[in-house]
Design an enzyme around this catalytic site. Structure first.
Site, PDB file in Angstrom:
ATOM      1  N   GLU A 172       0.690  -1.170   0.272  1.00 33.34           N
ATOM      2  CA  GLU A 172      -0.144  -0.076   0.078  1.00 33.34           C
ATOM      3  C   GLU A 172       1.042   1.131  -0.008  1.00 33.34           C
ATOM      4  O   GLU A 172       0.456   2.006   1.107  1.00 33.34           O
ATOM      5  CB  GLU A 172      -1.126  -0.248   1.041  1.00 33.34           C
ATOM      6  N   GLU A 178      -5.061  -9.516   0.825  1.00 31.12           N
ATOM      7  CA  GLU A 178      -5.042  -8.937   2.353  1.00 31.12           C
ATOM      8  C   GLU A 178      -6.944  -7.952   1.817  1.00 31.12           C
ATOM      9  O   GLU A 178      -7.768  -7.591   0.655  1.00 31.12           O
ATOM     10  CB  GLU A 178      -5.445  -6.914   2.858  1.00 31.12           C
TER      11      GLU A 178
HETATM   12  C1  BGP Z   1      -3.874  -2.634   5.372  1.00 28.44           C
HETATM   13  C2  BGP Z   1      -2.807  -2.128   6.102  1.00 28.44           C
HETATM   14  C3  BGP Z   1      -2.660  -3.584   7.952  1.00 28.44           C
HETATM   15  C4  BGP Z   1      -3.210  -3.149   8.237  1.00 28.44           C
HETATM   16  C5  BGP Z   1      -5.010  -3.427   7.666  1.00 28.44           C
HETATM   17  C6  BGP Z   1      -5.999  -2.699   9.235  1.00 28.44           C
HETATM   18  O1  BGP Z   1      -4.504  -0.937   5.304  1.00 28.44           O
HETATM   19  O2  BGP Z   1      -2.024  -2.722   4.930  1.00 28.44           O
HETATM   20  O3  BGP Z   1      -0.962  -2.990   7.693  1.00 28.44           O
HETATM   21  O4  BGP Z   1      -3.276  -1.963   9.698  1.00 28.44           O
HETATM   22  O5  BGP Z   1      -4.927  -2.126   6.831  1.00 28.44           O
HETATM   23  O6  BGP Z   1      -6.061  -1.981   9.706  1.00 28.44           O
HETATM   24  P1  BGP Z   1      -6.733  -0.934  10.757  1.00 28.44           P
HETATM   25  O7  BGP Z   1      -6.233  -1.903  12.202  1.00 28.44           O
HETATM   26  O8  BGP Z   1      -6.196   0.244  10.906  1.00 28.44           O
HETATM   27  O9  BGP Z   1      -8.063  -1.059  11.016  1.00 28.44           O
END
Ligand code: BGP
Length: 470
Positions: free
Chosen positions: A175, A373
């Protein structure tokens, strides 16, 4: 039970050798922040000066203790059906001063993790950068500095040399737009700068760093593939009205195509360049940059998908003296009746994952990709503990299943999707949200020695992987 089929009626069968697994990152899971030679990243530094910026004041020093427990954790990966797992190497652990000496203890640690994964038939997917600039490199200007770009390329080369005999799937960045947005536009993360022009420079330099790392990888002639992981947030217009449609196209240029086009097609979208040029906001491009971007396309794309972006035409004129922001060109739109994850405030819209797949099929040469993800963060999950002592997270099972139905449909229609990785394997520390929202297939008990317990979703995920479908 071995390979026994758990479900009689598999209605959504995935292709052979589909990747089932999860994604995580070094800074969010390893802990052991300042031992064995590691030096601070921007996260450790920011926490040391402003702990109040982190949920409940919990910082990155211990995270989930993977550094000491990786063997046990890899067994839990097996128990939750993983055939692949993505994490990241921490630059600040491997080369604590950013350049120069390699930390032998870090090499030993990453070697052990990689070997342990392979010994358990779990393919390691290794990412090189997950928002975690070493502080000493930030002091030199972070991604605004070409010296830091050089240092990153050197770090990447070292990773390929040290681990490339066993790691077959590499990613340059996770990202990469997030550090631009969070650090240089919207004041969410350190260095808390709000300046579009500097953000554009950070974006361009990151893309150059990516392309040069891809080039370095190819030069080594290793067996394996290299790519990048992008968070794609497709833009949908409020209506078919041409002004709304234009607003959505522009927001796509800024938030998706800005990175997707250069890494897959080797060039920035002409319309984006035009918009920036008209406003005198183009970053400095050094001799050879555009060629390096053109010559080093990715083999494989990781797609992180959480939510769509909804926009409409601007309703009010922007004050003439306002410093430029992408939002000067469109307004956010809150769709009535949208489904929301109240804990994270993000819209849940499953079919968007299919739209991404079809877009990649039709406009990006059907590039091989995987869902790298996707997941659901929930606050206060302890309340879902059942009498047997594990969390019954049916909402997470539903979330994954509903997304996978669309992934399956996209594959049926010819999209080149090779796998699905949930965010994340075990509950972990997540930037300024710290441990607020839990995403794991495995619970981590912060009050009880970081004990791990597989959730209902983890049990379900194992069956999903064994059946290669549901
Ligand atoms: C994505 C990132 C992760 C993780 C996930 C959930 O954007 O790659 O590293 O942080 O989001 O994020 P959050 O815990 O802020 O909801």
């Amino acid at each position: 039970m071995g390979k026994a089929r758990f479900e009689q009626n598999i209605q959504h069968q995935f292709p052979d050798n589909f990747w089932w697994g999860s994604a995580a990152s070094g800074p969010q899971t390893e802990g052991a922040a300042l031992i064995d030679g590691r030096k601070p990243s921007i996260w450790d530094y920011w926490y040391s000066i402003e702990p109040g910026c982190f949920h409940n004041g919990v910082g990155p020093e211990n995270t989930s203790g993977f550094y000491h427990r990786f063997k046990q954790d890899i067994q839990l990966m097996k128990e939750t059906g993983h055939n692949s797992f993505r994490t990241s190497i921490q630059w600040s652990r491997l080369i604590p001063d950013g350049t120069g000496e390699i930390n032998v203890k870090a090499v030993a640690f990453y070697n052990q993790v990689i070997d342990e994964l392979l010994a358990n038939d779990i393919e390691p997917f290794i990412n090189l950068y997950h928002f975690d600039m070493p502080m000493c490199m930030q002091e030199k200007g972070g991604w605004e500095s070409r010296e830091v770009v050089d240092a990153y390329v050197n770090y990447a080369q070292n990773c390929f040399r040290l681990f490339g005999d066993r790691v077959k799937y590499w990613f340059t960045f996770n990202e990469p737009i997030v550090p631009v947005e969070a650090g240089y536009l919207y004041n969410w993360h350190y260095p808390n700068i709000v300046d579009f022009r500097r953000g554009a420079q950070v974006a361009h330099n990151t893309i150059v760093a990516h392309a040069r790392a891809v080039g370095a990888f190819k030069k080594l002639n290793l067996e394996g593939k290299i790519g990048i992981i992008l968070n794609l947030t497709p833009s949908y217009p409020k209506s078919e009205n041409s002004e709304d449609v234009k607003a959505a196209q522009i927001s796509d240029l800024f938030f998706n195509r800005s990175f997707l086009d250069p890494v897959t097609k080797g060039e920035y979208p002409a319309d984006l360049v035009k918009i920036l040029k008209e406003r005198d906001l183009l970053p400095t491009v050094e001799a050879g940059d555009l060629e390096v971007i053109k010559d080093n396309l990715i083999d494989l794309l990781g797609v992180n998908y959480y939510q769509p972006r909804r926009v409409k035409a601007k309703s009010e004129p922007v004050p003439e003296d306002a410093a430029f922001m992408p939002e000067h060109l469109f307004d956010p739109y809150i769709m009535p009746g949208r489904k929301i994850n109240p804990h994270r405030g993000w819209e849940i819209c499953e079919e968007v994952i299919y739209d991404i797949m079809i877009d990649l099929r039709d406009h990006y040469d059907n590039i091989p990709f995987f869902i790298s993800e996707n997941g659901m963060g929930v606050e206060g999950e302890e309340k879902f503990h059942n009498q047997e002592g594990f969390i019954e997270d049916d909402y997470r099972i539903d979330f994954v299943r509903e997304h996978l139905k669309w992934v399956h449909k996209g594959i049926q229609e010819g999209a080149n999707c090779l796998g699905y990785h949930i965010w994340t394997f075990m509950d972990n520390w997540s930037w300024t949200n710290s441990y607020k929202n839990r995403y794991g297939l495995v619970e981590v008990d912060l009050k009880n020695d970081l004990n791990r317990t597989i959730k209902k979703s983890g049990r379900w995920y194992k069956r999903l992987a064994e059946n290669n479908g549901f």
